[in-house]
Scaffold this motif. Structure first.
Motif, mmCIF file in Angstrom:
data_model
loop_
_atom_site.group_PDB
_atom_site.id
_atom_site.type_symbol
_atom_site.label_atom_id
_atom_site.label_comp_id
_atom_site.label_asym_id
_atom_site.label_seq_id
_atom_site.Cartn_x
_atom_site.Cartn_y
_atom_site.Cartn_z
ATOM 1 N N LEU A 1 15.229 30.513 77.394
ATOM 2 C CA LEU A 1 16.105 30.681 78.547
ATOM 3 C C LEU A 1 17.531 30.253 78.226
ATOM 4 C CD1 LEU A 1 13.743 29.447 81.404
ATOM 5 C CD2 LEU A 1 14.203 31.800 80.678
ATOM 6 N N THR A 2 18.469 30.852 78.944
ATOM 7 C CA THR A 2 19.885 30.631 78.691
ATOM 8 C C THR A 2 20.550 29.930 79.876
ATOM 9 O OG1 THR A 2 20.565 32.726 79.698
ATOM 10 C CG2 THR A 2 19.922 32.779 77.357
ATOM 11 N N ARG A 3 21.830 29.632 79.681
ATOM 12 C CA ARG A 3 22.629 29.032 80.750
ATOM 13 C C ARG A 3 22.636 29.930 81.988
ATOM 14 N NH1 ARG A 3 28.297 29.245 81.579
ATOM 15 N NH2 ARG A 3 29.121 27.420 82.688
ATOM 16 N N LEU B 1 19.388 29.600 83.993
ATOM 17 C CA LEU B 1 19.119 28.324 84.645
ATOM 18 C C LEU B 1 20.234 27.855 85.574
ATOM 19 C CD1 LEU B 1 17.451 26.608 81.575
ATOM 20 C CD2 LEU B 1 16.321 27.290 83.686
ATOM 21 N N ALA B 2 21.368 28.565 85.587
ATOM 22 C CA ALA B 2 22.467 28.170 86.460
ATOM 23 C C ALA B 2 22.083 28.105 87.938
ATOM 24 C CB ALA B 2 23.657 29.119 86.260
ATOM 25 N N PRO B 3 21.256 29.041 88.457
ATOM 26 C CA PRO B 3 20.890 28.941 89.877
ATOM 27 C C PRO B 3 20.147 27.652 90.227
ATOM 28 C CG PRO B 3 20.386 31.124 89.023
ATOM 29 C CD PRO B 3 20.730 30.277 87.847
ATOM 30 N N ALA C 1 20.670 24.736 88.771
ATOM 31 C CA ALA C 1 21.699 23.692 88.849
ATOM 32 C C ALA C 1 22.344 23.712 90.233
ATOM 33 C CB ALA C 1 22.742 23.899 87.756
ATOM 34 N N ARG C 2 22.670 24.900 90.714
ATOM 35 C CA ARG C 2 23.271 25.001 92.045
ATOM 36 C C ARG C 2 22.314 24.505 93.117
ATOM 37 N NH1 ARG C 2 25.263 29.856 89.703
ATOM 38 N NH2 ARG C 2 23.606 31.107 90.656
ATOM 39 N N ALA C 3 21.014 24.725 92.911
ATOM 40 C CA ALA C 3 20.026 24.291 93.903
ATOM 41 C C ALA C 3 19.987 22.781 94.056
ATOM 42 C CB ALA C 3 18.640 24.816 93.522
ATOM 43 N N VAL C 4 20.419 22.053 93.020
ATOM 44 C CA VAL C 4 20.460 20.588 93.120
ATOM 45 C C VAL C 4 21.895 20.091 93.245
ATOM 46 C CG1 VAL C 4 18.251 20.218 91.967
ATOM 47 C CG2 VAL C 4 20.343 20.353 90.575
ATOM 48 N N GLY C 5 22.811 21.023 93.607
ATOM 49 C CA GLY C 5 24.173 20.628 93.939
ATOM 50 C C GLY C 5 25.105 20.435 92.770
ATOM 51 N N HIS C 6 24.849 21.142 91.662
ATOM 52 C CA HIS C 6 25.678 20.953 90.471
ATOM 53 C C HIS C 6 26.090 22.290 89.876
ATOM 54 C CE1 HIS C 6 25.274 16.581 89.958
ATOM 55 N NE2 HIS C 6 24.035 16.727 90.401
ATOM 56 N N THR C 7 27.066 22.224 88.986
ATOM 57 C CA THR C 7 27.477 23.368 88.180
ATOM 58 C C THR C 7 27.002 23.134 86.757
ATOM 59 O OG1 THR C 7 29.427 23.765 89.547
ATOM 60 C CG2 THR C 7 29.418 24.732 87.339
ATOM 61 N N LEU C 8 26.305 24.109 86.209
ATOM 62 C CA LEU C 8 25.705 23.941 84.886
ATOM 63 C C LEU C 8 26.750 24.127 83.797
ATOM 64 C CD1 LEU C 8 23.050 23.463 83.382
ATOM 65 C CD2 LEU C 8 22.666 25.941 83.407
ATOM 66 N N ASN C 9 26.793 23.194 82.870
ATOM 67 C CA ASN C 9 27.721 23.253 81.751
ATOM 68 C C ASN C 9 27.036 23.684 80.460
ATOM 69 O OD1 ASN C 9 30.397 22.780 80.670
ATOM 70 N ND2 ASN C 9 29.495 21.045 79.570
ATOM 71 N N ASP C 10 25.816 23.170 80.229
ATOM 72 C CA ASP C 10 25.133 23.473 78.967
ATOM 73 C C ASP C 10 23.628 23.318 79.150
ATOM 74 O OD1 ASP C 10 24.906 24.218 76.339
ATOM 75 O OD2 ASP C 10 25.297 22.221 75.528
ATOM 76 N N VAL C 11 22.879 23.979 78.274
ATOM 77 C CA VAL C 11 21.418 23.934 78.302
ATOM 78 C C VAL C 11 20.910 23.650 76.900
ATOM 79 C CG1 VAL C 11 19.314 25.307 78.598
ATOM 80 C CG2 VAL C 11 21.173 25.520 80.248
ATOM 81 N N THR C 12 19.954 22.736 76.797
ATOM 82 C CA THR C 12 19.313 22.444 75.515
ATOM 83 C C THR C 12 17.810 22.533 75.701
ATOM 84 O OG1 THR C 12 21.079 20.898 74.942
ATOM 85 C CG2 THR C 12 19.048 20.773 73.649
ATOM 86 N N ARG C 13 17.166 23.347 74.862
ATOM 87 C CA ARG C 13 15.703 23.420 74.913
ATOM 88 C C ARG C 13 15.133 22.235 74.152
ATOM 89 N NH1 ARG C 13 10.658 25.094 73.782
ATOM 90 N NH2 ARG C 13 9.749 26.754 75.066
ATOM 91 N N LEU C 14 14.266 21.474 74.811
ATOM 92 C CA LEU C 14 13.689 20.285 74.200
ATOM 93 C C LEU C 14 12.335 20.615 73.600
ATOM 94 C CD1 LEU C 14 14.507 17.666 76.987
ATOM 95 C CD2 LEU C 14 15.878 18.301 74.991
ATOM 96 N N ALA D 1 8.624 32.861 87.260
ATOM 97 C CA ALA D 1 7.856 31.715 86.773
ATOM 98 C C ALA D 1 7.979 30.571 87.760
ATOM 99 C CB ALA D 1 8.372 31.265 85.404
ATOM 100 N N ASP D 2 6.994 29.667 87.732
ATOM 101 C CA ASP D 2 7.124 28.393 88.434
ATOM 102 C C ASP D 2 8.181 27.562 87.724
ATOM 103 O OD1 ASP D 2 5.066 29.065 90.132
ATOM 104 O OD2 ASP D 2 3.598 27.689 89.263
ATOM 105 N N VAL D 3 9.059 26.919 88.505
ATOM 106 C CA VAL D 3 10.104 26.074 87.927
ATOM 107 C C VAL D 3 10.216 24.801 88.752
ATOM 108 C CG1 VAL D 3 12.555 25.858 87.340
ATOM 109 C CG2 VAL D 3 11.412 28.067 87.079
#
Length: 338
Positions: free
Chosen positions: A8-10, A13-15, A17-30, A110-112
């Motif tokens: 998955l990409t930025r 997953l950006a939506p 981030a918005r759902a928890v009140g933030h703006t997404l800057n970067d994504v790292t797959r762990l 997918a479930d998230v």
């Protein structure tokens, strides 16, 4: 054949981030579990959260949906996670706090779940002497950390349920398959044994003897009158995060269930090694431990070989090593029983 899986990409997953009140800057797959994708979300205000994504692209087992009434069915999905998180919170056991859940697949098919980020390392990092992974923790695990782990286990295992099975099933008043914990373990062990006998010559050669040994160990177990215990199910030090303030939190909790506490202790002993002495408890049923130990070793041969069949696990030699080690344990238990 290796399956092509999309990370998955930025944008994906950006939506969330918005759902928890933030703006997404970067994504790292762990790198983590083999049943879900785990992504660290870095926000513009420098705070972080973690996204859990349960989708076929993220599930290396390619197992598909399982029947949760089977205590050992594939432990994956938002329903199991939220039920486990709620039960642990009620028990007073820390796990990553749920910030947002999307069971309707609004933004992804997918479930998230979005959960708090616990940026410290794992208890395994401490036990292995890797302080860099636990920035504010001590340079090595000592009695303090193991005492905290023992206290966490005491809290977890003091909780019981009305019947055995996955928390999401039992807490909704549904019955699990099987007549008892021991019967379910025996059935699974015999299934693993049959699978291994069909693919591994060393098991084929001793299949009847191993089946007999499982039967002998099972009949030695007496019915239990105490209610089943709340257990994690796969509780190794890699499933315990050490927070910067020194708290311990459980992760990979989807398999949380009510079961015989001996099942937990067999796994604890395997994964904690010589540190297990600090976690040992009185009153365990030795007959159950003997059956569950053999069943666990069989599972840890069959499971890794099954995962390798899918073909895209990132470290196949590591997984083959696990299978080989536990096959040796199975054959050793058989030899010692002769």
């Amino acid at each position: 054949m290796t399956t092509t899986r999309r990370t998955l990409t930025r944008t994906d997953l950006a939506p969330f981030a918005r759902a928890v009140g933030h703006t997404l800057n970067d994504v790292t797959r762990l790198r983590g579990g083999s049943k879900k994708g785990v992504y660290r979300l870095a926000f513009q205000d420098r705070s972080t959260a973690v996204a859990y994504v349960w989708s076929p692209d993220e599930d290396l087992w390619d197992a598909g949906p399982g029947d949760p009434r089977d205590p050992f069915s594939h432990a994956s999905g938002l329903t199991l996670f939220t039920a486990a998180a709620n039960r642990l919170a009620a028990a007073g056991v820390r796990a990553p706090r749920l910030l947002h859940a999307d069971p309707t697949h609004t933004h992804l098919p997918a479930d998230v779940a979005i959960v708090e980020d616990l940026p410290g390392g794992t208890l395994e990092d401490l036990l292995d002497g890797a302080p860099a992974a636990v920035p504010k923790a001590k340079a090595h695990a000592d009695a303090d950390e193991l005492e905290r782990m023992a206290a966490l286990l005491d809290t977890l295992h003091s909780c019981t349920g009305p019947s055995f099975g996955k928390v999401a099933v039992v807490d909704n008043g549904v019955s699990s398959y099987g007549g008892s914990c021991a019967a379910v373990v025996l059935e699974r062990a015999l299934s693993d044994l049959a699978e291994l006998a069909a693919r591994e010559p060393r098991v084929t050669a001793v299949h009847p003897q191993l089946a007999d040994l499982l039967g002998v160990l099972a009949v030695q177990i007496h019915p239990r009158t105490e209610p089943p215990t709340l257990i994690h199910g796969e509780l190794g030090p890699d499933h315990v995060r050490v927070t910067p303030d020194g708290d311990l939190a459980l992760i990979d909790i989807e398999g949380l269930m009510y079961f015989d506490v001996e099942w937990e202790h067999v796994f604890l002993r395997l994964r904690f090694g010589h540190h297990y002495d600090a976690l040992r408890t009185d009153g365990l049923d030795e007959d159950r431990l003997r059956l569950y130990r053999l069943a666990t070793h069989l599972s840890l041969v069959a499971g890794p070989l099954r995962l390798l069949d899918v073909g895209d696990f990132h470290d196949p030699e590591f997984m083959r090593g696990i299978a080989e080690h536990h096959l040796g344990q199975v054959l050793s238990l058989l030899e010692n029983a002769s």
